[in-house]
Design a protein around this motif. Structure first.
Motif, mmCIF file in Angstrom:
data_model
loop_
_atom_site.group_PDB
_atom_site.id
_atom_site.type_symbol
_atom_site.label_atom_id
_atom_site.label_comp_id
_atom_site.label_asym_id
_atom_site.label_seq_id
_atom_site.Cartn_x
_atom_site.Cartn_y
_atom_site.Cartn_z
ATOM 1 N N GLY A 9 0.841 -1.258 -0.043
ATOM 2 C CA GLY A 9 -0.026 0.029 0.101
ATOM 3 C C GLY A 9 0.763 1.259 -0.005
ATOM 4 O O GLY A 9 1.790 1.444 0.780
ATOM 5 N N ILE A 12 -0.437 7.092 2.777
ATOM 6 C CA ILE A 12 0.329 7.708 3.785
ATOM 7 C C ILE A 12 0.835 6.898 4.801
ATOM 8 O O ILE A 12 2.189 6.927 4.981
ATOM 9 C CB ILE A 12 -0.540 8.820 4.631
ATOM 10 N N ALA A 13 0.093 5.774 5.402
ATOM 11 C CA ALA A 13 0.851 4.935 6.037
ATOM 12 C C ALA A 13 1.949 4.054 5.393
ATOM 13 O O ALA A 13 3.263 4.242 6.254
ATOM 14 C CB ALA A 13 -0.075 3.769 6.810
ATOM 15 N N GLU A 33 1.648 -1.738 -4.612
ATOM 16 C CA GLU A 33 0.246 -0.847 -4.633
ATOM 17 C C GLU A 33 -0.343 -1.300 -5.747
ATOM 18 O O GLU A 33 -0.152 -1.474 -6.807
ATOM 19 C CB GLU A 33 0.871 0.754 -4.807
ATOM 20 N N LYS A 34 -1.722 -1.421 -5.251
ATOM 21 C CA LYS A 34 -2.542 -2.174 -6.457
ATOM 22 C C LYS A 34 -3.271 -1.145 -7.145
ATOM 23 O O LYS A 34 -3.517 -1.332 -8.252
ATOM 24 C CB LYS A 34 -3.601 -3.050 -5.825
ATOM 25 N N ASN A 41 -5.842 7.445 -0.437
ATOM 26 C CA ASN A 41 -6.908 8.031 -0.587
ATOM 27 C C ASN A 41 -6.788 9.632 -0.556
ATOM 28 O O ASN A 41 -7.535 10.338 -0.947
ATOM 29 C CB ASN A 41 -7.830 7.712 0.441
ATOM 30 N N PRO A 58 -12.595 15.323 -0.181
ATOM 31 C CA PRO A 58 -11.748 16.725 0.239
ATOM 32 C C PRO A 58 -10.963 16.191 1.377
ATOM 33 O O PRO A 58 -11.450 15.421 2.255
ATOM 34 C CB PRO A 58 -12.799 17.707 0.714
ATOM 35 N N HIS A 59 -9.623 16.762 1.413
ATOM 36 C CA HIS A 59 -8.875 16.284 2.492
ATOM 37 C C HIS A 59 -8.145 17.622 3.124
ATOM 38 O O HIS A 59 -7.296 18.267 2.406
ATOM 39 C CB HIS A 59 -7.629 15.209 1.939
ATOM 40 N N ILE A 60 -8.546 17.900 4.336
ATOM 41 C CA ILE A 60 -8.037 19.018 5.057
ATOM 42 C C ILE A 60 -7.077 18.216 6.082
ATOM 43 O O ILE A 60 -7.439 17.576 6.901
ATOM 44 C CB ILE A 60 -8.859 19.877 5.519
ATOM 45 N N ARG A 338 -5.452 3.034 8.085
ATOM 46 C CA ARG A 338 -7.148 2.900 8.399
ATOM 47 C C ARG A 338 -7.949 1.770 8.065
ATOM 48 O O ARG A 338 -8.622 1.299 8.765
ATOM 49 C CB ARG A 338 -7.375 4.309 7.547
ATOM 50 N N TYR A 345 -9.404 6.796 11.209
ATOM 51 C CA TYR A 345 -8.360 7.571 11.349
ATOM 52 C C TYR A 345 -8.268 8.754 10.647
ATOM 53 O O TYR A 345 -8.422 8.594 9.195
ATOM 54 C CB TYR A 345 -7.125 6.871 11.372
ATOM 55 N N ILE A 347 -5.558 11.508 8.858
ATOM 56 C CA ILE A 347 -4.150 11.652 8.251
ATOM 57 C C ILE A 347 -3.189 11.678 9.522
ATOM 58 O O ILE A 347 -2.149 10.817 9.419
ATOM 59 C CB ILE A 347 -3.755 12.715 7.255
#
Ligand code: FAD
Ligand code: UDP
Length: 366
Positions: A9, A12-13, A33-34, A41, A58-60, A338, A345, A347
């Motif tokens: 994967g 981020i992790a 990574e698939k 995400n 949307p990621h903040i 996650r 979780y 980020i």
């Protein structure tokens, strides 16, 4: 092929783990990574109008963990964005989360902060033990707020009403007796200035990090000699669903580019009671880009599609613990992120957990 460390994967992790292994242990690491891109995400890209789109919603970034902020700040500059959300209720756009401004707008009042506190305490229902997400809202703000803002949004988002969801879900949304209308009040907030994908590229900017895209790890893992596996995919998939399928809620994003400069007042508007979508994001309002077009995304929650949200319901959490018990017994495989930890979780927590896993386990088994 032979690698001491394999990471499954490139979210981020996985990327934080790969960075730590490459930079701190000076070891080669293979990331499998698939999908066809890094970032998981958090992945973003520029669309045909030049607008930066967060492909998976949307990621903040927001955190009170200085450690997570300092770590990511090594790989990106920030657009110091602070998130504000409106909710569409009975034809009006009302600030969300629940603050003095929300109450005054909703009921057409002009109350002070103290008066709003009294007002909400009057509305609140006395519940001796908070057992679920419905109790959370009823006990803080009463039934009218619950019905207008939370009941139907949650049903759309999770396919169940708040009384069937763990209290942690709606506890994410605060009730404040003040005029601070920001969605988050964390000390550190922002969006990577050149996007999450660029930040992720910088995280693994080391020739010791090797990536294999479009590959499910199960298709090749037996052909690669390795000592340690760091797994960030869905935990039930790792164990071939032996304790049953865990549920993950997904979202279908309907993108539309419009020939207008601005579509809505703020970057995100929630629609609890109207339409089938939960919220509409106007991307350029997250990035501050100046363009004469705009791209929006409507979010339709669904059970089909990519796993996005672990579902915080007792049955699934119990099922997850069966997997976790087994995962804890495998000494050379580490489950993080996650999907692998089946936790809702943000980020920052994913970054922090990956850093801690590296310090406390991976570095020591060296
Ligand atoms: P992921 O990003 O899911 O990465 C896992 C990776 O593993 C994926 O790339 C996947 O393709 C890969 N993979 C899975 N199975 C396999 C396999 N068998 N073989 C090979 N590869 C595999 N957080 C915030 O802090 N702020 C926000 O505003 C925010 N908004 C969000 C909005 C939405 C709609 C969603 C869904 C999430 C949001 N999040 C937000 C949460 C954030 O996306 C996650 O915390 C973070 O991306 C999790 O990273 P991860 O590496 O654990 O998982
Ligand atoms: N929620 C709601 N109404 C809203 C916003 C949120 O009922 O207008 C509830 C809903 O159950 C949602 C949860 O609070 O899933 C957490 O909201 P958040 O905005 O943190 O969700 P995310 O951005 O993770 O999808």
């Amino acid at each position: 092929m032979k690698f001491k460390y394999i990471v499954v994967g490139a979210g981020i992790a996985g990327l934080v783990m790969a960075e730590r292994i490459a930079n701190e242990l000076k070891s080669d690491v293979l990331v499998i990574e698939k999908r066809k891109h890094i970032g998981g995400n958090c992945y973003d890209y520029y669309d045909e109008s030049g607008i930066l789109i967060h492909k998976y919603g949307p990621h903040i970034f927001h955190t009170n963990y200085k450690k997570a902020w300092d770590y990511l700040s090594k790989f990106t500059e920030w657009n110091y964005y602070q998130h504000r959300v409106l909710t569409y209720i009975d034809g009006n756009y009302i600030p969300m989360p629940i603050t003095t401004e929300t109450i005054n707008n909703l009921y057409n009042l002009n109350l002070s902060n103290n008066e709003v506190e009294d007002f909400l305490k009057e509305q609140a229902i006395n519940i001796s033990e908070i057992k679920n997400s419905e109790d959370v809202v009823l006990s803080k703000a009463g039934r009218d707020i619950y019905e207008k803002f939370f009941e139907n949004y949650t049903k759309k988002q999770w396919d169940v009403y708040p009384n069937e969801l763990d209290k942690s879900v709606i506890s994410r949304i605060p009730v404040r007796y003040n005029k601070d209308t920001r969605y988050f009040t964390d000390r550190y907030q922002g969006i990577p200035k050149y996007g999450y994908t660029k930040m992720c590229e910088n995280i693994i900017d080391n020739p010791k990090v090797h990536i294999l895209f479009n590959t499910d790890y199960k298709d090749i893992i037996n052909d690669i000699e390795h000592e340690y596996l760091i797994y960030t995919g869905p935990v039930d998939y790792y164990f071939d669903y032996k304790h049953g399928n865990l549920m993950y809620r997904s979202v279908k994003f309907e993108l539309e580019t419009l020939d207008i400069e601005s579509y809505q007042e703020t970057s995100v508007i929630n629609y609890p009671n109207d339409y089938d979508f939960t919220r509409v994001t106007e991307y350029k309002k997250l990035t501050g880009q100046k363009t004469n077009k705009t791209t929006i995304a409507r979010e339709y929650p669904t059970w089909d599609g990519e796993p996005y949200y672990p579902v915080p319901q007792n049955d699934y959490l119990e099922q997850y613990y069966k997997y976790k018990k087994e995962a804890d017994l495998i000494k050379n495989v580490f489950f993080i992120g996650r999907l692998a930890e089946y936790q809702y979780y943000n980020i920052d927590k994913v970054v922090l957990n990956a850093m801690d896993l590296f310090e406390n386990k991976i570095r020591r088994v060296k």
